[in-house]
Every structure is written in structure tokens, then in C-alpha cells.
Design an enzyme around this catalytic site. Structure first.
Site, mmCIF file in Angstrom:
data_model
loop_
_atom_site.group_PDB
_atom_site.id
_atom_site.type_symbol
_atom_site.label_atom_id
_atom_site.label_comp_id
_atom_site.label_asym_id
_atom_site.label_seq_id
_atom_site.Cartn_x
_atom_site.Cartn_y
_atom_site.Cartn_z
ATOM 1 N N THR A 206 -41.071 36.469 18.826
ATOM 2 C CA THR A 206 -42.042 36.732 17.769
ATOM 3 C C THR A 206 -42.797 38.028 18.019
ATOM 4 O O THR A 206 -43.214 38.703 17.082
ATOM 5 C CB THR A 206 -43.037 35.558 17.697
ATOM 6 O OG1 THR A 206 -42.293 34.344 17.563
ATOM 7 C CG2 THR A 206 -43.973 35.700 16.518
ATOM 8 N N THR A 207 -42.948 38.386 19.278
ATOM 9 C CA THR A 207 -43.699 39.591 19.640
ATOM 10 C C THR A 207 -43.169 40.839 18.964
ATOM 11 O O THR A 207 -43.925 41.761 18.662
ATOM 12 C CB THR A 207 -43.679 39.783 21.173
ATOM 13 O OG1 THR A 207 -44.202 38.616 21.788
ATOM 14 C CG2 THR A 207 -44.477 40.992 21.603
ATOM 15 N N HIS B 239 -56.856 41.174 14.948
ATOM 16 C CA HIS B 239 -57.888 40.692 14.030
ATOM 17 C C HIS B 239 -59.215 40.599 14.747
ATOM 18 O O HIS B 239 -59.263 40.389 15.960
ATOM 19 C CB HIS B 239 -57.503 39.302 13.508
ATOM 20 C CG HIS B 239 -56.198 39.276 12.777
ATOM 21 N ND1 HIS B 239 -56.071 39.691 11.471
ATOM 22 C CD2 HIS B 239 -54.965 38.891 13.177
ATOM 23 C CE1 HIS B 239 -54.813 39.557 11.090
ATOM 24 N NE2 HIS B 239 -54.109 39.072 12.105
ATOM 25 N N VAL C 169 -34.338 28.610 30.912
ATOM 26 C CA VAL C 169 -34.694 27.338 31.547
ATOM 27 C C VAL C 169 -33.978 26.216 30.798
ATOM 28 O O VAL C 169 -34.063 26.124 29.573
ATOM 29 C CB VAL C 169 -36.226 27.127 31.497
ATOM 30 C CG1 VAL C 169 -36.593 25.722 31.933
ATOM 31 C CG2 VAL C 169 -36.917 28.163 32.367
ATOM 32 N N CYS D 40 -32.969 57.789 10.671
ATOM 33 C CA CYS D 40 -31.522 57.596 10.692
ATOM 34 C C CYS D 40 -31.140 56.341 11.464
ATOM 35 O O CYS D 40 -29.954 56.014 11.564
ATOM 36 C CB CYS D 40 -30.778 58.833 11.202
ATOM 37 S SG CYS D 40 -30.440 58.895 12.984
ATOM 38 N N CYS E 4 -28.498 59.218 17.632
ATOM 39 C CA CYS E 4 -28.652 59.005 19.074
ATOM 40 C C CYS E 4 -27.765 57.895 19.611
ATOM 41 O O CYS E 4 -27.391 57.915 20.792
ATOM 42 C CB CYS E 4 -30.103 58.722 19.421
ATOM 43 S SG CYS E 4 -30.762 57.221 18.676
#
Lengths: 115, 489, 412
Positions: free
Chosen positions: B53-54, B62, B185, B449, B454
Site C-alpha cells: 500500500t505504501t 494529514h 512468513v 516516457c 532508460c
């Protein structure tokens, strides 16, 4: 009647050949020759790459000298997949020739110079 | 680790603490624990930190005015937001206090804004101002004239969550925490209500205390210990990222009026100067980060109502993230497990999770202290961490000097973001071993792009730097290989 | 910091940069040619197939052969200085700022600038294709670089989205290298590239071309596992078991630098607005090649670049006489026109380049000023994928009036 698209130049003329063998729609002679050859069996120039050792780039682009039957292209690429040439190479050098097909370098590749 | 096909030396002994999950929460906890003389390791199933989620959220810090007063969310949000400026300074991570606006399209909506302002006061956030249309249009000339006014929150900020997770990791590592990546795990051995052994797909680990910060999967980790005290419902949010050309179409974070369940679809600048639109909200499965046609339409049409001149042809990429919601508690679940004595659950960290990360880490440390863990300060703890110097942000003189020091900084590999080979090499030194790992540390591949230039150059470069064959280079670990081999066998 | 001064600086060492530098050099100017790669040639180095030079040089060559022909000419002129592995990051007041390993920061102050930066490929993100973001999605040009320069194979089972020339050429290339190419999906009812490529790249090898199709979903979390193809007319969907997706969905002229110096772009081409000398709205700044308009044939890039190189030299020597400017507008059925402006008076009516909006047959190209219409050319076929070049008529150039070019014909 057959309609073939000529691939000799980017114009891509649609050329008609009727049952009597009359050819219509070609904007130039190259088209007529192409169609004549094509009717006998599709052949194409092969462009591919082969490995090069010691050069400033890793692979050498090559083209076949003359055209090869279309059905054979893929197997030819497979056959030459294990060859390697050594730098330096000059554009136009024949870098491979096994009697059946020969490959011409389409660019020059310098040797890597150790500093 | 003991057993398993890959053994890491030094992992055989019992550690003090193992953290499961290397997102923003796990890495924040790791860095916090690094302040103490403890043997700590973090286990993460992906090849790098911050890939759950990070890496797919709105990146907002906030102020904490809006969580329900009395909840853990409210307390930790306010505390966390206060810690952010100094933490981002210490860790050299972007933090921009750009402020936010909660818009109301109707006159009735002002009542809701008043309620939000009141709630803010209770939570301890007081710099909230209700403004009318004239002032709003001064602040945001591109907002629709249908909007009647807004609540202006001056202190809302934006940051870079994955960069922060990486920074937490680097600083934690520098201070002795071990990171065990690409390791999942799969079970626990419990004896006398304590976890004795942690089973992973690469062998066993032992620790006195286990912290479960496994994000979307935190309920499953708890369940492996026989603890089903909370359940995570994954709620997907889809986003569209726009070219930097339109990064300044709004100056603040634009919120709609909040609903019962969500803060709504936003329009906001990113710290890198792009524009972000999203997220919507749909319950889904834990493996679904698919962006859908309908979802995209939903967020874009919403955004266009607020910012009519938004040019939809300037989207450079779309992505989706999963919120880890605990729907019964509607709050963070940060507590000692009721079933296993040495397990601390840190679950249900939906918004304002990012904002609360620093204070969650401290809160967890306090739980450990209450449980009798001795927290002796580490005298060698170094709080500062410097980010990789970004060539793109340097002056011409600085660039000149940098290249003279190390010529690799004179070779640009990402032409959209002006990233040099020197930066890529530094990223590898700091632990990046995938294309995405390079992207998150240097921005190579995140420009207009999207890696077209790259990408083909990074594969042989990484192959050389990591000393592996090109076909072992991946985009994001596991099976995400980029090439199948050389053309010529 | 290294500081250079010159007459003409050319940004980009591909076919456009090579030809404009060559022409300017032949006309006696001092030229600095800046290229970001470690060798000259630009995109030609990875275009190992034939199709280059037939019109300009009379021989059909491969990309590398064409490139080397011009590289040799450029290297033979002592008044052309070549900077390799040098990336231009900024232009300010006719000073070009670049970086490389050897010199660090290098600046080039010039009287005239030729922009020849080429183009980039449109990405998946810009298309908003739903689904995951796994490894195995490449733009056709990136995949071409991987195979033809790095010698690396992107995957085993390929689907190609977009029937532009690069997509079709890569279909053949991958097939010959032993991959299975399951098909080319094209969202329009007609192919995007040259007809000859449909024949020699797809039909030759029985690679299916699905017109009116697109990808509606990408499957696979870490690596591509498949796509769902959709017929846009019938809405029917089918799965394709692939591990690689190539995108050939459009080229975008790379004008980030141009924007930095205030060059006005034409939204129809994505490139600068220019006159017949290829000069932009900024004095002394010229543009040619794919940065100006996406070309089909390198021969025309070279011709256009010669014009720009010569234009730059004439600008410096103040040889041009400009009394008035008229605009050329794209009228009905015309997608765009280059040049968009004419600096008059002019001795010989110049060529204009344009593309039709859609495929037409039995069509006429008309040029109009006010209410007078002139026939500029008649064509059996006119396709968007095949650029048309023809001369304006003298009568259109004698006044102050703007010219509108339009196409009438039967839709194909």
C-alpha cells in the site's frame, strides 16, 4: 487473377496479374520484376544480427547477400545463432559464408580499446 | 536462518524483535527500534521495502482534524503529523506543506465544513479556516465556478511514501537493523502462548517479540498464530498520474466533502511536480491492484467536475492501491495479541496511516516497554540519513563539481528525469536490485516516457553492477524477469 | 565547465542531425553536432532492416548502412565538431548546455540552432489500459533496441498493439528470432504503417492482423501472463496467451527542449511551427526530422534536414529576404501540413508535406486562397500512414493571403 502488393519500395503498388500473365499496376520496372520473381517463389533479403566479440557494440547487424526463400528465413537465423565474429569489422565485409548463404556486415564496428 | 535453502549467517540466534512487513509502518518501527540496544530484523516478502500500500496512495500527511475524536487514528495522526517535518529533515525526504481545501459545491455544504472545523478543534488542529468562493478562486484559479467555498487547512503536507520507507530502511540498517527481503512468513510455532519459531519460505527465525505490520495481510499473519481478533478488508483505490506540465493546475490538495467512509476522490500535486487524481473506493480481493476502465472513468469524471480544464490526454500512468480497512473497529488495531503474548498486531492501518507512521512506531515501542522490554538507548544511534544526490536538482556549478569527482554523474541514463549512471550506482550500493528499486531511489523510469529510453540501458547496466546475467534482472522481484536471454544462444 | 562557440549547433546525431550538420558544414559554417549516445546514427543504428535510401541514393539500404554513409561524410569535414555521449539539458539565449563524462558540463554558444532530437514512443500509461503493471510490456522501439543493440530477447510469446511500422517490423524480427507472434492488434479499421510492411512483415509469416481490435485487459502481476483482446465493433473478447506485449501506438516528437526556448508547437504535428526554411518562431532556431513531424522515410528526413541546415547558414549570412509571411492551413480531410508558414517572397514554390485524416482513394489535393482553388495533385490512394509530398503552385504565393490545403475524394 492475382493481386500482389509490391514491396520493393515504400509506394506499395498493387499489381494485377491475369491468367495470361499480363502485369498491370506497376509504377516501375522493379515492380514488374518483383512480381515475376514472386510468382516463382517468395524470396526475401534476410536482415538479422550476429554476435561479435571485442567490439564497441555486442551484436553486428548483417544482411544476406541476395534473397532467401521465405520459408527458410527462420531456420537460417537459428542456424547462425551460434556464430560469432571478431572486431574490427568493416561495413560490406562478408562475415559468414557457408556456400548456401552469405552474410554481409551492414556497419563497421571498432575494437574496444583497453585504456 | 536455520534450515531452508538459503541460509544467512548470524540469523541462527534468537533476536529481540522481528518485524513482519516492510511498508511505511514496518520500516518506521524498525528505525524507531534502532534507537535502542536491541537485535532487530525486519522480514519482507517483496524484493524491496514499500511495495504494498505504501507505493500506491495519495502521499498526504494529514493534520488530523478529521478522524473521529477519541480514536487511536485521531491521536496518532495529530502526533505523527507534528513529527513529520523533523523526521523528513533528518532523513532527507521530500516534505511540502502545501495546504488542503475541502470544497463544497453547495451552500448547505458549509454546515459540514463547520462540523469538520469543530472536530478539528477537538482533535487539537486549530489552523482551519472556512473561505468563500472569491478567496477560493484566488488560491485556486482553475477550480470550477460551481464550487461555493471551502475549508482551508494550511498545514496539510505531501511527501514521498516509498522514499520515506527507503529512508527509514537505510537509517535503520545503518544503525544495526537487519532487513531480510524476498522472504515470506508462512507459519509460527507456538508454545505456552508464545511464538517460539517463525517459519518462512527461506528458513526459520527466532525472536523474543514479533511485530505484525504486514499491511493487507496482517490479519492472515495473526491467524497463523491462532489470533483472529481482527479482519482486513481490502478496499481498492485507483489513481491517474499526470505529466509535470499540468502539475501546477492546482496549488493545494483538493478534497471533496467527505463521506461516511472515505475522504473522496482528490486532485493534488505530488512532491515531484506531477498531478495525481484519485482514489475511488471499492471492496475487492487482496491480489487485485488492477486498474479498470470504469474506475478510471469514475475518478477522471469526478476530477473534471472540480477542475474543468484538466487535460485528460496528459496522463502518463495509472495505478491502484489497497487500503487495509478493519471495518468493525473503524480504527487502527495496534495492540498486544489477545491470544499470543509476544505478538503485537499493527493492523488496519488505512488512512491516516501514512501520516501516523512516526507516532505509530513510538506507540508500538511503548507497548513493548509496558510488556517489559528493556529499552536501553543505543549510544551510537545516528539519526541522520542523506538521500542520493539528485543531479537534476543541482545547479550547473554543482553538476560540474560532481562530475569532476565521479565521471559517472556525467552520463545521463534517464533522459526524462535527468538521472545519471552515478545515481544508479549509488542506488545499487544502497540495496536496489530491481528496476523498480532503481526507480524509487532515483526516479529513473518514472518520467513521461515511462522507462522507454532508460529501460533497455538499465538492464545491461544492472546486470554488470549486480554481477548477474541480464535474464536475472527483474522489474520487481519474483517472476518479473525482463528478458529471457540473449538473442544468440 | 567547457565553453565552445560556433556558427551552427545541431542537437541530435540521428539522420536529421547528420544531414543538417553536413549541409551546413558543406556550405562553410562551423558546426558542433551533439549526440547523447556513444556513437552517431540515432535510431538508424537499431533499424537493421532495409527500406532506407532508395529514393535519395538509388540503393535500398539497411538503417546502419544509411547512417554510416552520412557519418563518414560528416567525419570527413574538419569544420564539423562532434560531441558524443553528451546530453543537452537546457538552452538559454542561444547557448546550449550539455553534460558528458569527459568534459563535465559543456556549453555551446551558436548563431543558429538546429533542433533534431527525434521523437519518443507513446506509452501504455498514456493509453490507460486497465490491468496490472507486470514486466514484459515494452514499446516496440525499446524492444528493438534490446534485440538489435543489446542482443537480448524480451520474451517468447508476443502480442503487438498497434500496426505502426515499428510494430510490424518488430513482429517480423521477433518471429525470425524464434518467438511466437500471436498477432498484431490495431484499433482502427486500417493499418497504421506502410502497406509494404503489412505484406513483408505480417502476411509473409502468417502473423494475423486484427483490425478494429484493442487490448482491454492485461493479466499477470509480476510478468505478463496474457491479454484480453477486444473487437471494438462487435465487443467480443478473446484471450491471448502471451508473456510479452509490444506497444506501437504512436510517436511523439520530443520537444521538451524546444519548449524551454519558447518555440511554438503545432498541436496537429506535436512539432514546431516552421516556415519553408524550417525556421521556428524563434529567430535562428530551426527544426527538422522527427522532432518536427513524424516521417515515414528517412530519405525525406535527410531532404528536410538539408533544407534546415541551409536555412541556418543563410540565416547567419543574412541572405534571406523576408517581406511577408502567409500561413498554410490544414483544410478538409487533411491531418496536418508542414511547413505551416511561408516566408515570402520565394523563388521556387516549395514542397509541402501532409497526411490525410483517413484513407482515401481517387482523390485530389487542392490549394485555395480566398475563393480561388488550384489542383495540386491527384492520387489513386492517400493513407495516413504514408506521407504525401507535393509542390505548391506559383499562383498561391503571389499575395498576402493564407493558403488552405484540402483533400477531396472517396473514403476507402
Amino acid at each position: 487473377m492475382k493481386i500482389l502488393t509490391c514491396i520493393v519500395c515504400p509506394a506499395g503498388c498493387k499489381i494485377k496479374i491475369d491468367e495470361e500473365g499480363n502485369i498491370q499496376g506497376a509504377r516501375c520496372d522493379r515492380g514488374i520484376n518483383f512480381v515475376r520473381k514472386e510468382l516463382l517463389g517468395s524470396e526475401r533479403i534476410l536482415t538479422t544480427t550476429i554476435r561479435i566479440e571485442g567490439g564497441v557494440v555486442k551484436v553486428l547487424p548483417v544482411k544476406s547477400k541476395g534473397s532467401i526463400p521465405k520459408e527458410k528465413l527462420r531456420e537460417v537465423v537459428k542456424k547462425i545463432s551460434s556464430i560469432s565474429v571478431k572486431a574490427p569489422v568493416r561495413r560490406g565485409d562478408v562475415v559468414y559464408d557457408d556456400g548456401e548463404i552469405s552474410l554481409i556486415a551492414t556497419r563497421s564496428i571498432e575494437e574496444v580499446k583497453d585504456v | 536462518m536455520e534450515g531452508g535453502s538459503k541460509t544467512q549467517s548470524g540469523m541462527d540466534k534468537e533476536l529481540d524483535i522481528i518485524i513482519i512487513g516492510g511498508g511505511i509502518i514496518g520500516t518506521a518501527i524498525a528505525r524507531e527500534l534502532a534507537r535502542y540496544k536491541l537485535e532487530v530484523a525486519l522480514v519482507e516478502k517483496e524484493a524491496d521495502v514499500g511495495w504494498g500500500t505504501t507505493k500506491a496512495n495519495s502521499a498526504i500527511v494529514h493534520t488530523g482534524y478529521d478522524p473521529k475524536p477519541g480514536t487511536l487514528m485521531a491521536k496518532l495522526n495529530v502526533e505523527g503529523a507534528r513529527l513529520y517535518p523533523s523526521i523528513c529533515e533528518e532523513l532527507d525526504v521530500p516534505y511540502k506543506r502545501i495546504g488542503s481545501l475541502v470544497l463544497t459545491p453547495s451552500v448547505d455544504g458549509f454546515k459540514t465544513l463547520e462540523q469538520l472545523k469543530e472536530r478539528g478543534k477537538i482533535n487539537g488542529v486549530i489552523d482551519l479556516e472556512i473561505i468563500t468562493q472569491d478567496r477560493l478562486l484566488e488560491l485556486e484559479p482553475n477550480i470550477s465556478k460551481d464550487i461555493k467555498g471551502a475549508l482551508f487547512i494550511r498545514d496539510t503536507a505531501i511527501t514521498s511514501p516509498v522514499e520515506l520507507a527507503i529512508a527509514f530502511r537505510e537509517n535503520a540498517e545503518q544503525n544495526g537493523v537487519r532487513f531480510i527481503l524476498d522472504t515470506t512468513v508462512i507459519g509460527f510455532e507456538i508454545e505456552d502462548r508464545r511464538i517460539r519459531l517463525i517459519k518462512t519460505d527461506r528458513g526459520y527465525l527466532r525472536a523474543k517479540w514479533v511485530i505484525n505490520s504486514a499491511g493487507i495481510y496482517s490479519d492472515e499473519i495473526a491467524r497463523l498464530a491462532g489470533d483472529d481478533s481482527f479482519t482486513i478488508t481490502p478496499v481498492k483505490g485507483e489513481y491517474a498520474l499526470f505529466d509535470k506540465e499540468v502539475g501546477d493546475i492546482v496549488n493545494h490538495i483538493i478534497f471533496p466533502l467527505p463521506t461516511e467512509t472515505s475522504k473522496g476522490i482528490l486532485v493534488l500535486p505530488t512532491v515531484d511536480g506531477n498531478l495525481l487524481v484519485g482514489p475511488n473506493e471499492h471492496i475487492t480481493s487482496k491480489e487485485d491492484t488492477n486498474v479498470t476502465e470504469e474506475g478510471l472513468k469514475e475518478i477522471l469524471s469526478f476530477a473534471k467536475k472540480e477542475v474543468p480544464s484538466l487535460p485528460l490526454n496528459m496522463i502518463i500512468t495509472v495505478f491502484a492501491g489497497l487500503r487495509a480497512k478493519e471495518l468493525r473497529r473503524n480504527d487502527f488495531v495496534i495492540e498486544s495479541s489477545p491470544v499470543v503474548e509476544n505478538l503485537i498486531n499493527v493492523g488496519g492501518i488505512q488512512s491516516p496511516g501514512l501520516s501516523s507512521a512516526p507516532s505509530i512506531a513510538i506507540y508500538v515501542t511503548e507497548i513493548l516497554k509496558d510488556k517489559g522490554v528493556k529499552l536501553f538507548p543505543n549510544p551510537n544511534f545516528i539519526p541522520e540519513r542523506k538521500a542520493i544526490r539528485r543531479f537534476a536538482n543541482l545547479s550547473w556549478e554543482e553538476r560540474s563539481r560532481l562530475i569532476a569527482e565521479d565521471p559517472n554523474y556525467g552520463e545521463i541514463i534517464c533522459r526524462c528525469e535527468y538521472v545519471t549512471v552515478g545515481e544508479v550506482m549509488e542506488a545499487v550500493r544502497r540495496g536496489a536490485n530491481t528496476l523498480d528499486g532503481i526507480k524509487f531511489r532515483t526516479r529513473a523510469g518514472s518520467g513521461r516516457c515511462q522507462g522507454g529510453f532508460c529501460g533497455p540501458r538499465l538492464i545491461p547496466l544492472l546486470s554488470q553492477l549486480l554481477e548477474v546475467s541480464p535474464e536475472e534482472i527483474t522489474k520487481k522481484g519474483k517472476e518479473s524477469k525482463l528478458v529471457i536471454g540473449e538473442t544468440k544462444r | 565547465m567547457k565553453e565552445l562557440r560556433t556558427d551552427v549547433v545541431v542537437i541530435g546525431g540521428g539522420p536529421a542531425g547528420l544531414a543538417s550538420a553536413l549541409r551546413a558544414g558543406e556550405l562553410g559554417a562551423n558546426v558542433v553536432l551533439i549526440e547523447r549516445d556513444f556513437e552517431l546514427g540515432g535510431i538508424l543504428n537499431q533499424c537493421i532492416h532495409t527500406g532506407f535510401g532508395l529514393s535519395l541514393l538509388g540503393i535500398e539500404m539497411t538503417g546502419p548502412e544509411y547512417a554510416e554513409t552520412f557519418i563518414e561524410k560528416v567525419m570527413s569535414l574538419s569544420n564539423i565538431k562532434v560531441l558524443l555521449s553528451t546530453m543537452v539539458l537546457d538552452i538559454k539565449d542561444k547557448v546550449v548546455y550539455g553534460v558528458n563524462k569527459k568534459d563535465g558540463v559543456i556549453t555551446v554558444k551558436a548563431e543558429a540552432i538546429v533542433l533534431a532530437m527525434g521523437c519518443r514512443e507513446r506509452t501504455r500509461g498514456a493509453l490507460g489500459i486497465p490491468g496490472e503493471r507486470p514486466a514484459g510490456i515494452y514499446t516496440a522501439g525499446s524492444a528493438q533496441r534490446l534485440i538489435n543493440i543489446e542482443g537480448l530477447m524480451p520474451g517468447k510469446r508476443i502480442v503487438i498493439l498497434g500496426s505502426g511500422d515499428i510494430g510490424m517490423i518488430m513482429a517480423r524480427r521477433l518471429f525470425l528470432e524464434g518467438a511466437e507472434v500471436l498477432g498484431v492488434l490495431e484499433k482502427l479499421p486500417y493499418p497504421g504503417g506502410l502497406t509494404r510492411n503489412v505484406v513483408q512483415c505480417l502476411e509473409d509469416f502468417d502473423i494475423p492482423l486484427y483490425l478494429n481490435h484493442t487490448i482491454s485487459e492485461i493479466k499477470g502481476r509480476y510478468r505478463v501472463e496474457g491479454v484480453v483482446a477486444e473487437n471494438l465493433l462487435t465487443k467480443k473478447r478473446f484471450s491471448m496467451d502471451v508473456d510479452t506485449i509490444l506497444l506501437s501506438v504512436g510517436l511523439i516528437p520530443e520537444n521538451e527542449l524546444s519548449k524551454k526556448i519558447g518555440v511554438h508547437l503545432d498541436p496537429r504535428t506535436g512539432g514546431p511551427v516552421v516556415d519553408q526554411y524550417r525556421e521556428t518562431n524563434v529567430d535562428g532556431v530551426f527544426a527538422c526530422g522527427n522532432v518536427l513531424q513524424v516521417h515515414d522515410l528517412v530519405d525525406e528526413v535527410t531532404r528536410e534536414a538539408y533544407i534546415a541546415g541551409e536555412g541556418a547558414v543563410n540565416y547567419i549570412s543574412r541572405k534571406r529576404r523576408i517581406e511577408r509571411v502567409v500561413h498554410i492551413r490544414a483544410g478538409e480531410n487533411v491531418r496536418y501540413i508542414v511547413p505551416q508558414r511561408l516566408s515570402l517572397p520565394i523563388d521556387t514554390p516549395p514542397y509541402i508535406y501532409f497526411r490525410p485524416q483517413e484513407p482515401f482513394k481517387n482523390c485530389q489535393i487542392l490549394g485555395r486562397i480566398d475563393d480561388k482553388e488550384f489542383l495540386l495533385g491527384s492520387y489513386e490512394y492517400a493513407r495516413p500512414g504514408e506521407m504525401i509530398k507535393l509542390r505548391l503552385k506559383r499562383e498561391l504565393l503571389d499575395s498576402n493571403l493564407d493558403i488552405e490545403v484540402s483533400l477531396v475524394g472517396e473514403k476507402e
